[in-house]
Design a protein around this motif. Sequence first.
Motif, PDB file in Angstrom:
ATOM      1  N   THR A 102       0.814  -1.220   0.000  1.00 36.62           N
ATOM      2  CA  THR A 102       0.000   0.000   0.000  1.00 36.62           C
ATOM      3  C   THR A 102       0.848   1.270   0.000  1.00 36.62           C
ATOM      4  OG1 THR A 102      -0.140   0.004   2.412  1.00 36.62           O
ATOM      5  CG2 THR A 102      -1.906  -1.122   1.220  1.00 36.62           C
ATOM      6  N   ALA A 103       2.130   1.128  -0.146  1.00 36.14           N
ATOM      7  CA  ALA A 103       3.017   2.291  -0.068  1.00 36.14           C
ATOM      8  C   ALA A 103       2.651   3.362  -1.084  1.00 36.14           C
ATOM      9  CB  ALA A 103       4.473   1.869  -0.253  1.00 36.14           C
ATOM     10  N   ASP A 104       2.397   2.974  -2.307  1.00 38.79           N
ATOM     11  CA  ASP A 104       2.043   3.958  -3.338  1.00 38.79           C
ATOM     12  C   ASP A 104       0.729   4.649  -3.011  1.00 38.79           C
ATOM     13  OD1 ASP A 104       4.343   3.433  -4.757  1.00 38.79           O
ATOM     14  OD2 ASP A 104       3.361   2.039  -6.166  1.00 38.79           O
ATOM     15  N   ALA A 105      -0.230   3.883  -2.513  1.00 39.74           N
ATOM     16  CA  ALA A 105      -1.528   4.469  -2.161  1.00 39.74           C
ATOM     17  C   ALA A 105      -1.372   5.475  -1.018  1.00 39.74           C
ATOM     18  CB  ALA A 105      -2.524   3.380  -1.779  1.00 39.74           C
ATOM     19  N   VAL A 106      -0.555   5.141  -0.035  1.00 37.45           N
ATOM     20  CA  VAL A 106      -0.338   6.053   1.096  1.00 37.45           C
ATOM     21  C   VAL A 106       0.369   7.316   0.624  1.00 37.45           C
ATOM     22  CG1 VAL A 106       0.862   6.356   3.305  1.00 37.45           C
ATOM     23  CG2 VAL A 106      -0.397   4.251   2.846  1.00 37.45           C
ATOM     24  N   VAL A 107       1.363   7.165  -0.215  1.00 35.89           N
ATOM     25  CA  VAL A 107       2.077   8.330  -0.746  1.00 35.89           C
ATOM     26  C   VAL A 107       1.104   9.221  -1.516  1.00 35.89           C
ATOM     27  CG1 VAL A 107       3.828   9.066  -2.410  1.00 35.89           C
ATOM     28  CG2 VAL A 107       4.349   7.265  -0.771  1.00 35.89           C
ATOM     29  N   ALA A 108       0.240   8.612  -2.315  1.00 37.98           N
ATOM     30  CA  ALA A 108      -0.749   9.390  -3.071  1.00 37.98           C
ATOM     31  C   ALA A 108      -1.697  10.119  -2.128  1.00 37.98           C
ATOM     32  CB  ALA A 108      -1.528   8.479  -4.014  1.00 37.98           C
ATOM     33  N   ARG A 109      -2.155   9.442  -1.068  1.00 40.75           N
ATOM     34  CA  ARG A 109      -3.053  10.076  -0.096  1.00 40.75           C
ATOM     35  C   ARG A 109      -2.372  11.239   0.607  1.00 40.75           C
ATOM     36  NH1 ARG A 109      -4.877   4.709   2.602  1.00 40.75           N
ATOM     37  NH2 ARG A 109      -6.263   3.913   1.003  1.00 40.75           N
ATOM     38  N   ILE A 110      -1.115  11.043   0.957  1.00 40.30           N
ATOM     39  CA  ILE A 110      -0.378  12.113   1.631  1.00 40.30           C
ATOM     40  C   ILE A 110      -0.212  13.302   0.697  1.00 40.30           C
ATOM     41  CG2 ILE A 110       1.862  12.753   2.612  1.00 40.30           C
ATOM     42  CD1 ILE A 110       1.983   9.844   3.710  1.00 40.30           C
ATOM     43  N   SER A 111       0.067  13.029  -0.577  1.00 38.30           N
ATOM     44  CA  SER A 111       0.190  14.114  -1.553  1.00 38.30           C
ATOM     45  C   SER A 111      -1.122  14.880  -1.679  1.00 38.30           C
ATOM     46  CB  SER A 111       0.580  13.562  -2.925  1.00 38.30           C
ATOM     47  OG  SER A 111       1.861  12.982  -2.869  1.00 38.30           O
ATOM     48  N   VAL A 112      -2.228  14.156  -1.752  1.00 36.62           N
ATOM     49  CA  VAL A 112      -3.533  14.809  -1.849  1.00 36.62           C
ATOM     50  C   VAL A 112      -3.825  15.586  -0.561  1.00 36.62           C
ATOM     51  CG1 VAL A 112      -6.030  14.423  -2.014  1.00 36.62           C
ATOM     52  CG2 VAL A 112      -4.471  13.210  -3.546  1.00 36.62           C
ATOM     53  N   ALA A 113      -3.508  14.990   0.583  1.00 34.80           N
ATOM     54  CA  ALA A 113      -3.742  15.681   1.861  1.00 34.80           C
ATOM     55  C   ALA A 113      -2.942  16.980   1.924  1.00 34.80           C
ATOM     56  CB  ALA A 113      -3.372  14.775   3.034  1.00 34.80           C
ATOM     57  N   ASN A 114      -1.686  16.910   1.524  1.00 37.17           N
ATOM     58  CA  ASN A 114      -0.857  18.127   1.543  1.00 37.17           C
ATOM     59  C   ASN A 114      -1.387  19.173   0.566  1.00 37.17           C
ATOM     60  OD1 ASN A 114       0.883  17.149   3.507  1.00 37.17           O
ATOM     61  ND2 ASN A 114       2.271  16.246   2.020  1.00 37.17           N
ATOM     62  N   ALA A 115      -1.775  18.735  -0.617  1.00 37.35           N
ATOM     63  CA  ALA A 115      -2.332  19.672  -1.599  1.00 37.35           C
ATOM     64  C   ALA A 115      -3.646  20.251  -1.092  1.00 37.35           C
ATOM     65  CB  ALA A 115      -2.536  18.961  -2.940  1.00 37.35           C
ATOM     66  N   TRP A 116      -4.469  19.417  -0.473  1.00 38.83           N
ATOM     67  CA  TRP A 116      -5.766  19.865   0.067  1.00 38.83           C
ATOM     68  C   TRP A 116      -5.557  20.961   1.111  1.00 38.83           C
ATOM     69  CZ3 TRP A 116     -10.647  18.767  -1.426  1.00 38.83           C
ATOM     70  CH2 TRP A 116     -11.679  19.155  -0.576  1.00 38.83           C
ATOM     71  N   HIS A 117      -4.594  20.762   1.995  1.00 43.51           N
ATOM     72  CA  HIS A 117      -4.323  21.749   3.051  1.00 43.51           C
ATOM     73  C   HIS A 117      -3.856  23.090   2.485  1.00 43.51           C
ATOM     74  CE1 HIS A 117      -5.063  19.227   6.482  1.00 43.51           C
ATOM     75  NE2 HIS A 117      -4.254  18.294   6.011  1.00 43.51           N
ATOM     76  N   GLN A 118      -3.280  23.072   1.297  1.00 40.96           N
ATOM     77  CA  GLN A 118      -2.801  24.309   0.684  1.00 40.96           C
ATOM     78  C   GLN A 118      -3.919  25.084  -0.004  1.00 40.96           C
ATOM     79  OE1 GLN A 118       0.694  23.639  -1.763  1.00 40.96           O
ATOM     80  NE2 GLN A 118       1.379  22.019  -0.383  1.00 40.96           N
ATOM     81  N   LEU A 119      -5.058  24.435  -0.233  1.00 42.90           N
ATOM     82  CA  LEU A 119      -6.183  25.114  -0.871  1.00 42.90           C
ATOM     83  C   LEU A 119      -6.885  26.038   0.123  1.00 42.90           C
ATOM     84  CD1 LEU A 119      -7.847  22.119  -2.762  1.00 42.90           C
ATOM     85  CD2 LEU A 119      -6.512  23.977  -3.779  1.00 42.90           C
ATOM     86  N   SER A 120      -7.505  27.067  -0.397  1.00 42.18           N
ATOM     87  CA  SER A 120      -8.316  27.934   0.458  1.00 42.18           C
ATOM     88  C   SER A 120      -9.564  27.169   0.891  1.00 42.18           C
ATOM     89  CB  SER A 120      -8.719  29.201  -0.302  1.00 42.18           C
ATOM     90  OG  SER A 120      -9.639  28.868  -1.330  1.00 42.18           O
ATOM     91  N   GLU A 121     -10.216  27.640   1.949  1.00 42.32           N
ATOM     92  CA  GLU A 121     -11.454  27.005   2.390  1.00 42.32           C
ATOM     93  C   GLU A 121     -12.499  27.050   1.282  1.00 42.32           C
ATOM     94  OE1 GLU A 121     -13.138  27.894   6.210  1.00 42.32           O
ATOM     95  OE2 GLU A 121     -11.165  28.318   7.039  1.00 42.32           O
ATOM     96  N   ALA A 122     -12.543  28.141   0.547  1.00 42.25           N
ATOM     97  CA  ALA A 122     -13.519  28.282  -0.545  1.00 42.25           C
ATOM     98  C   ALA A 122     -13.268  27.220  -1.617  1.00 42.25           C
ATOM     99  CB  ALA A 122     -13.456  29.679  -1.136  1.00 42.25           C
ATOM    100  N   ASP A 123     -12.012  26.997  -1.982  1.00 46.07           N
ATOM    101  CA  ASP A 123     -11.690  25.974  -2.983  1.00 46.07           C
ATOM    102  C   ASP A 123     -12.021  24.573  -2.457  1.00 46.07           C
ATOM    103  OD1 ASP A 123     -10.852  27.831  -4.845  1.00 46.07           O
ATOM    104  OD2 ASP A 123      -8.707  27.509  -4.488  1.00 46.07           O
ATOM    105  N   GLN A 124     -11.735  24.319  -1.180  1.00 43.25           N
ATOM    106  CA  GLN A 124     -12.062  23.028  -0.589  1.00 43.25           C
ATOM    107  C   GLN A 124     -13.569  22.782  -0.649  1.00 43.25           C
ATOM    108  OE1 GLN A 124     -10.476  22.947   3.390  1.00 43.25           O
ATOM    109  NE2 GLN A 124      -8.352  22.911   2.699  1.00 43.25           N
ATOM    110  N   GLU A 125     -14.355  23.798  -0.313  1.00 41.38           N
ATOM    111  CA  GLU A 125     -15.811  23.649  -0.305  1.00 41.38           C
ATOM    112  C   GLU A 125     -16.352  23.372  -1.707  1.00 41.38           C
ATOM    113  OE1 GLU A 125     -19.515  23.219   1.377  1.00 41.38           O
ATOM    114  OE2 GLU A 125     -17.590  23.422   2.386  1.00 41.38           O
ATOM    115  N   VAL A 126     -15.867  24.108  -2.697  1.00 41.31           N
ATOM    116  CA  VAL A 126     -16.332  23.923  -4.077  1.00 41.31           C
ATOM    117  C   VAL A 126     -16.005  22.507  -4.554  1.00 41.31           C
ATOM    118  CG1 VAL A 126     -15.875  24.656  -6.455  1.00 41.31           C
ATOM    119  CG2 VAL A 126     -16.282  26.357  -4.696  1.00 41.31           C
ATOM    120  N   LEU A 127     -14.791  22.044  -4.299  1.00 40.94           N
ATOM    121  CA  LEU A 127     -14.407  20.690  -4.707  1.00 40.94           C
ATOM    122  C   LEU A 127     -15.202  19.635  -3.945  1.00 40.94           C
ATOM    123  CD1 LEU A 127     -10.553  21.173  -4.992  1.00 40.94           C
ATOM    124  CD2 LEU A 127     -12.104  20.558  -6.854  1.00 40.94           C
TER     125      LEU A 127
END
Length: 180
Positions: A102-127
Amino acid sequence: MNAQSEPERFRGVFRAAHPDVLRFVQRRTTPDRAEDVVADTFMVAWRRVADLPVDLDGARAWLFGIARNQLLNHRRGERRSDALAVRLADAAALHGDRTPDTADAVVARISVANAWHQLSEADQEVLALAVFEQLTSTHAAAVLNISPGAYRVRLSRARAQLRRHLGAEPTTLPLEEAHP
């Protein structure tokens, strides 16, 4: 005019939409607050039952809008919780849930989590409205109290921001297949 009385119509919408509204709220707040927010949402809906849209999809979007406002009222000054998928990614990263399979899946999730945290609240809500709630542009726009065209523009910009934070090419982001 609908032949159903307002209480009957409200009960029907409550039965049909309650699980969706609860999931909508659970993705945006802590479990101990979700039930209270949902109860407040339906209390407001009951007081405004005359404004309740006749079709279920419209009523569901209308309830999401009320729930969103209730969340904002409950959390003044507090940043809203991340979407379920992002929280799971963070938990996996913190607890070291990394096996060779599951290493690749975890790395992908972490990448998405990090990218998600960088988005504004407005962008998070729209997505979140497009991806997690699977709302159409019309219904998502109703939740945010904006026009469908404005919603589509915001969604496009939010997707572009997420792509930038992920370092992804425009054609490689799975969110492109989400409901517009």
